[in-house]
Design an enzyme around this catalytic site. Structure first.
Site, PDB file in Angstrom:
ATOM      1  N   ASP A 126       0.884  -1.168   0.000  1.00  0.00           N
ATOM      2  CA  ASP A 126       0.000   0.000   0.000  1.00  0.00           C
ATOM      3  C   ASP A 126       0.924   1.221   0.000  1.00  0.00           C
ATOM      4  O   ASP A 126       2.111   1.115   0.325  1.00  0.00           O
ATOM      5  CB  ASP A 126      -0.859  -0.038   1.272  1.00  0.00           C
ATOM      6  CG  ASP A 126      -1.499   1.302   1.597  1.00  0.00           C
ATOM      7  OD1 ASP A 126      -2.181   1.842   0.708  1.00  0.00           O
ATOM      8  OD2 ASP A 126      -1.283   1.811   2.702  1.00  0.00           O
ATOM      9  N   ASP A 149      -0.187   5.157   0.850  1.00  0.00           N
ATOM     10  CA  ASP A 149      -0.456   6.179   1.863  1.00  0.00           C
ATOM     11  C   ASP A 149      -0.579   5.572   3.257  1.00  0.00           C
ATOM     12  O   ASP A 149      -1.427   4.726   3.496  1.00  0.00           O
ATOM     13  CB  ASP A 149      -1.735   6.936   1.508  1.00  0.00           C
ATOM     14  CG  ASP A 149      -1.576   7.741   0.219  1.00  0.00           C
ATOM     15  OD1 ASP A 149      -2.365   7.539  -0.705  1.00  0.00           O
ATOM     16  OD2 ASP A 149      -0.620   8.538   0.141  1.00  0.00           O
TER      17      ASP A 149
HETATM   18  C1  XBP Z   1      -5.217   6.238   0.659  1.00  0.00           C
HETATM   19  C2  XBP Z   1      -6.428   6.854   0.076  1.00  0.00           C
HETATM   20  C3  XBP Z   1      -6.266   7.930  -0.964  1.00  0.00           C
HETATM   21  C4  XBP Z   1      -5.499   9.116  -0.380  1.00  0.00           C
HETATM   22  C5  XBP Z   1      -5.711  10.355  -1.213  1.00  0.00           C
HETATM   23  O1  XBP Z   1      -4.727   5.367  -0.330  1.00  0.00           O
HETATM   24  O2  XBP Z   1      -7.533   6.455   0.421  1.00  0.00           O
HETATM   25  O3  XBP Z   1      -7.572   8.333  -1.333  1.00  0.00           O
HETATM   26  O4  XBP Z   1      -6.030   9.393   0.917  1.00  0.00           O
HETATM   27  O5  XBP Z   1      -5.336  10.101  -2.554  1.00  0.00           O
HETATM   28  P1  XBP Z   1      -3.853   4.022   0.074  1.00  0.00           P
HETATM   29  P2  XBP Z   1      -6.346  10.505  -3.743  1.00  0.00           P
HETATM   30  O6  XBP Z   1      -3.781   3.946   1.596  1.00  0.00           O
HETATM   31  O7  XBP Z   1      -4.624   2.875  -0.534  1.00  0.00           O
HETATM   32  O8  XBP Z   1      -2.508   4.249  -0.537  1.00  0.00           O
HETATM   33  O9  XBP Z   1      -6.865  11.893  -3.428  1.00  0.00           O
HETATM   34  O10 XBP Z   1      -5.508  10.465  -5.000  1.00  0.00           O
HETATM   35  O11 XBP Z   1      -7.413   9.451  -3.703  1.00  0.00           O
HETATM   36 MG    MG Z   2      -2.952   3.256   3.264  1.00  0.00          MG
END
Ligand code: XBP
Ligand code: MG
Length: 223
Positions: free
Chosen positions: A9, A11
């Site tokens: 993953d 973020d």
């Molecule tokens: C985390 C999310 C993303 C980010 C924002 O993604 O839910 O929506 O918060 O990015 P992950 P965007 O943990 O799966 O990496 O605004 O481009 O959606």
């Molecule tokens: Mg994440």
């Protein structure tokens, strides 16, 4: 079965990026003369909705229902502005990888393991992260990069991890997933993957039932 690939993953797992996302959202709202401003508590609640477009949609529906509702195109346009701001924020530098991530990636590469990404975030944000934290393009580190644009159903649906497995051409049993959130654990485990969780600043109190292990960081993690 021996592990042949690691699927990450982005973020909250590779780096604590959500404060940069929150800043990009708030700067975009201000530039659009909207009186929306997401504080940490509100953003923590909104993060239960994955995807920035879906998050803005959810917010206007649940917290701004008295206002004229933006349509898909308006949300799309606002999100494109937010993504541009997020990329700028990361390009200004200073965002570190989470503890142990760089070393784990290097050890996995040295051991011949294949590497993939399965993230809800948008592709430009992955480019910005690998540039910021490794000085490289995503393809120079990860063989498969599955991002939110490529699937209809975002996390907690399994689609992103299933797409990563398809790209790798490996069964889930030969791979390991790394996540930071409850939605991410649902997504990875529904794709049949053993999942290692490192809770992040916004997910420390999530219920990680179904995860293979919950650890504070990836420092010294043995695959
Ligand atoms: C985390 C999310 C993303 C980010 C924002 O993604 O839910 O929506 O918060 O990015 P992950 P965007 O943990 O799966 O990496 O605004 O481009 O959606
Ligand atoms: Mg994440």
């Amino acid at each position: 079965m021996a592990i042949k690939a690691l699927i990450f993953d982005v973020d909250g797992t590779l780096a604590e990026t959500e404060e940069a996302h929150r800043q990009a959202f708030n700067e975009t709202f201000a530039a659009s003369k909207m009186d929306w401003a997401w504080g940490v508590p509100m953003y923590g609640t909104l993060l239960k909705t994955t995807g920035g477009k879906e998050r803005m949609q959810e917010y206007q529906k649940t917290h701004r229902s008295h206002e004229p509702q933006m349509d898909r195109d308006q949300i799309q346009d606002l999100h494109a502005q937010k993504t541009a701001r997020y990329v700028e924020i990361l390009a200004s530098g200073g965002l570190p990888l989470r503890a142990g991530v760089a070393d784990l990636i290097s050890r996995a590469q040295a051991a011949g393991l294949r590497l993939a990404i399965a993230t809800t975030t948008s592709r430009p944000n992955v480019d910005a992260l690998t540039a910021c934290c490794w000085g490289k393009t995503p393809e120079q580190i990860f063989e498969v990069i599955a991002t939110g644009e490529h699937v209809k159903a975002k996390k907690p649906a399994p689609d992103l991890f299933e797409l990563a497995l398809k790209g790798l051409g490996l069964p889930a049993a030969e791979c390991l997933a790394f996540e930071d959130s409850r939605n991410g654990v649902f997504s990875a485990t529904r794709a049949g993957l053993r999942t290692i969780v490192t809770p992040g600043q916004y997910t420390a109190n999530d219920d990680f039932s179904g995860a293979a292990d919950v650890i504070s960081s990836l420092e010294g993690f043995q695959f």
